[in-house]
Design a protein around this motif. Sequence first.
Motif, PDB file in Angstrom:
ATOM      1  N   VAL A  42       5.055 109.815  -6.265  1.00  0.00           N
ATOM      2  CA  VAL A  42       5.837 108.762  -5.603  1.00  0.00           C
ATOM      3  C   VAL A  42       5.144 107.416  -5.757  1.00  0.00           C
ATOM      4  O   VAL A  42       5.775 106.401  -6.105  1.00  0.00           O
ATOM      5  N   SER A  43       3.851 107.376  -5.538  1.00  0.00           N
ATOM      6  CA  SER A  43       3.124 106.104  -5.657  1.00  0.00           C
ATOM      7  C   SER A  43       3.127 105.603  -7.101  1.00  0.00           C
ATOM      8  O   SER A  43       3.288 104.404  -7.353  1.00  0.00           O
ATOM      9  N   GLU A  44       2.955 106.499  -8.067  1.00  0.00           N
ATOM     10  CA  GLU A  44       2.947 106.084  -9.478  1.00  0.00           C
ATOM     11  C   GLU A  44       4.302 105.509  -9.887  1.00  0.00           C
ATOM     12  O   GLU A  44       4.377 104.491 -10.582  1.00  0.00           O
ATOM     13  N   LEU A  45       5.362 106.166  -9.472  1.00  0.00           N
ATOM     14  CA  LEU A  45       6.693 105.710  -9.869  1.00  0.00           C
ATOM     15  C   LEU A  45       7.086 104.410  -9.169  1.00  0.00           C
ATOM     16  O   LEU A  45       7.720 103.550  -9.783  1.00  0.00           O
ATOM     17  N   THR A  46       6.734 104.285  -7.891  1.00  0.00           N
ATOM     18  CA  THR A  46       7.053 103.025  -7.211  1.00  0.00           C
ATOM     19  C   THR A  46       6.245 101.868  -7.809  1.00  0.00           C
ATOM     20  O   THR A  46       6.759 100.756  -7.953  1.00  0.00           O
ATOM     21  N   LYS A  47       4.996 102.142  -8.184  1.00  0.00           N
ATOM     22  CA  LYS A  47       4.188 101.103  -8.860  1.00  0.00           C
ATOM     23  C   LYS A  47       4.812 100.697 -10.182  1.00  0.00           C
ATOM     24  O   LYS A  47       4.670  99.553 -10.619  1.00  0.00           O
ATOM     25  N   ARG A  51      12.754 102.957  -7.773  1.00  0.00           N
ATOM     26  CA  ARG A  51      13.157 103.456  -6.459  1.00  0.00           C
ATOM     27  C   ARG A  51      13.090 104.970  -6.513  1.00  0.00           C
ATOM     28  O   ARG A  51      13.727 105.584  -7.372  1.00  0.00           O
ATOM     29  N   VAL A  52      12.316 105.579  -5.630  1.00  0.00           N
ATOM     30  CA  VAL A  52      12.055 107.014  -5.685  1.00  0.00           C
ATOM     31  C   VAL A  52      12.734 107.714  -4.510  1.00  0.00           C
ATOM     32  O   VAL A  52      12.475 107.380  -3.346  1.00  0.00           O
ATOM     33  N   ILE A  53      13.565 108.680  -4.826  1.00  0.00           N
ATOM     34  CA  ILE A  53      14.230 109.510  -3.820  1.00  0.00           C
ATOM     35  C   ILE A  53      13.788 110.951  -4.054  1.00  0.00           C
ATOM     36  O   ILE A  53      13.781 111.426  -5.195  1.00  0.00           O
ATOM     37  N   ALA A  54      13.376 111.621  -3.008  1.00  0.00           N
ATOM     38  CA  ALA A  54      12.978 113.026  -3.120  1.00  0.00           C
ATOM     39  C   ALA A  54      13.503 113.775  -1.901  1.00  0.00           C
ATOM     40  O   ALA A  54      13.428 113.268  -0.780  1.00  0.00           O
ATOM     41  N   LEU A  55      14.002 114.972  -2.114  1.00  0.00           N
ATOM     42  CA  LEU A  55      14.544 115.766  -1.009  1.00  0.00           C
ATOM     43  C   LEU A  55      13.728 117.024  -0.813  1.00  0.00           C
ATOM     44  O   LEU A  55      13.041 117.489  -1.726  1.00  0.00           O
TER      45      LEU A  55
END
Length: 250
Positions: A42-47, A51-55
């Motif tokens: 999540v941190s790598e992708l937001t950097k 926009r990161v969505i995970a369920l």
Amino acid sequence: MPSFNNGDVEIAYLDQGEGEPIVLVHGFASTKNVNWIYPAWVSELTKAGRRVIALDNRGHGESAKLYDPAAYRIPIMAGDVAALMDHLKIERADIMGYSLGGRMTAWLARYQPQRLRSAIFGGIGIGLIEGGGPGENVADALEAASIDEVTDPVGRTFRAFADQTHSDRLALAACMRGSRGLMTREEAGGIAVPVLIAVGTMDEIAGSAEALGNIIPGSQVLDIPNRDHMRAVGDRVYKSGVLDFLAQRQ
């Protein structure tokens, strides 16, 4: 964490960052935290400006626990992902699934391609079509009164993981029994969205990434060196390969 209802099933999710959306779908017996937050996805992708969505899949994490295997068929579980996108008013997204999440992503790529910019199948190769890996041995291990009663090595691994994550073992056993449906070679060959297949070179559960890549037209294969099914998730080669793949479509 926020949640929404798909019918009468409550699904917990996270939604962080800004930019082009990517939806992350975790593997069996895992959670959005274990699969995507703790290994720094999540941190790598937001950097990287996403926009990161995970369920949490149904039966897992903070989502509703169900005990009928029929509630865990792959099209139904994949429907939770599409429903989450509808809830967040996201028309199209990149979707990355790991293991069971990869099966769900493959179903969406085949049957709801209009919702995907691209698909990433992590931890799932030709097993998508040929099967193999965990099955009734894992369900039995999850239902055992104690891990000490479990002699099957694969069952014992998943039981230990479920105990470590304080999971609802009976819900997971139902999920294991209900989600084993395979995709046919013809179905996989009909996937037309851009696909990356990422599998550890020591992964004995996923099956060959190259063999699946030979079936899905135009797909790319990423070998994750010296990683098995459990240890490939947070690997830096996996992360850099995914970021490169996503950058191709910006």
